[in-house]
Design a protein around this motif. Structure first.
Motif: not given
Lengths: 95, 95, 95, 95
Positions: B53, B56-57, B60, B74, D49, D53, D72-74
């Motif tokens: 995560l 991912s941040k 992003h 995701i 964000i 997250l 988990i789908n995001i």
């Protein structure tokens, strides 16, 4: 040429494994003679949109023959300005 | 060990190409020394949920430095009953 | 009864707004007389799998009439052990 | 303001129902005082964000306390050129 990324999640089976569903899907895709590649989280298939949605329907119905509930995630990426192949896409990302 | 499949879609750029966003993401992932694989429609990264995560941040925020809007998809697949690796997952699907 | 959640992302349009694509999709869905609901990030349509994939194809082709590239994300949730409706699903989650 | 659409799929629970996982997630989101809305296939949460997250991590870890595997789908939709709210997004789509 469009790309369809599909992941199949049976809900309610007593097993944490979904590999038999993935193998079943690969058999269906190979029976149709479609070009595909396996990723750690999905299968990516190459084709026109009609063919891709037709195989999605088949995978969906096959999964529901084995479990009461299924969640299928699909991402379709399609463009008309350029012809791209599965191999070409991965190459471009690596350059 | 969890797997995070990520696709990055800049919205509103004047170009149909997103490969520069994918390459930028790969640079970030390599800087963090994470194990990953490129697929025709996404990048799949291996790691624990906190690390996944966090990257991912970063992806992003990096994307929003270059475009006004970004949609990031995701999928996280995580299990506690078995240790699996990116390579093992693809092998199992092929058996 | 299956549920199809669809989000439509045109790539390379030069505008951060996608609402005209969403409105176009809603017109198509209403023309087919399908039951749907709008969420902040997608449209959820109720129907059998054949109908749902047929409307997905239509939305896909309509989008490509207006942009060179489109990425469509679909989640299909279908079960055979119980009949559920869009309204019932949201109610159950709220109880 | 970003939007995070999250769907939680426990794998191998032996039950086709996932509503208890959705209710558990709603409790976590309410504990954090976040604005959210329930859709037939997901929960959409509003926030920056980092917050989004962080709650995703919490929902992920909470789910793995109850099942061996979770997917988990995001989808994160974020833009810097305009401030939008959950309600505003749905209104715009309906106009």
């Amino acid at each position: 040429m469009a790309f369809l990324e599909v992941s199949i999640l049976p809900v309610g089976t007593g097993s944490s494994s979904i590999s038999s569903y993935i193998k079943g899907a690969i058999n269906e895709i190979e029976e149709e003679g479609l070009k595909y590649t396996i990723t750690p989280t999905s299968i990516v298939i190459e084709g026109d949109i009609d063919t891709l949605l037709e195989i999605s329907k088949k995978l969906h119905k096959k999964s529901l023959e084995r479990t009461n509930r299924v969640v299928i995630n699909i991402q379709i990426d399609d463009r008309t300005d350029k012809t791209v192949t599965i191999d070409r896409l991965v190459e471009t990302a690596r350059m």
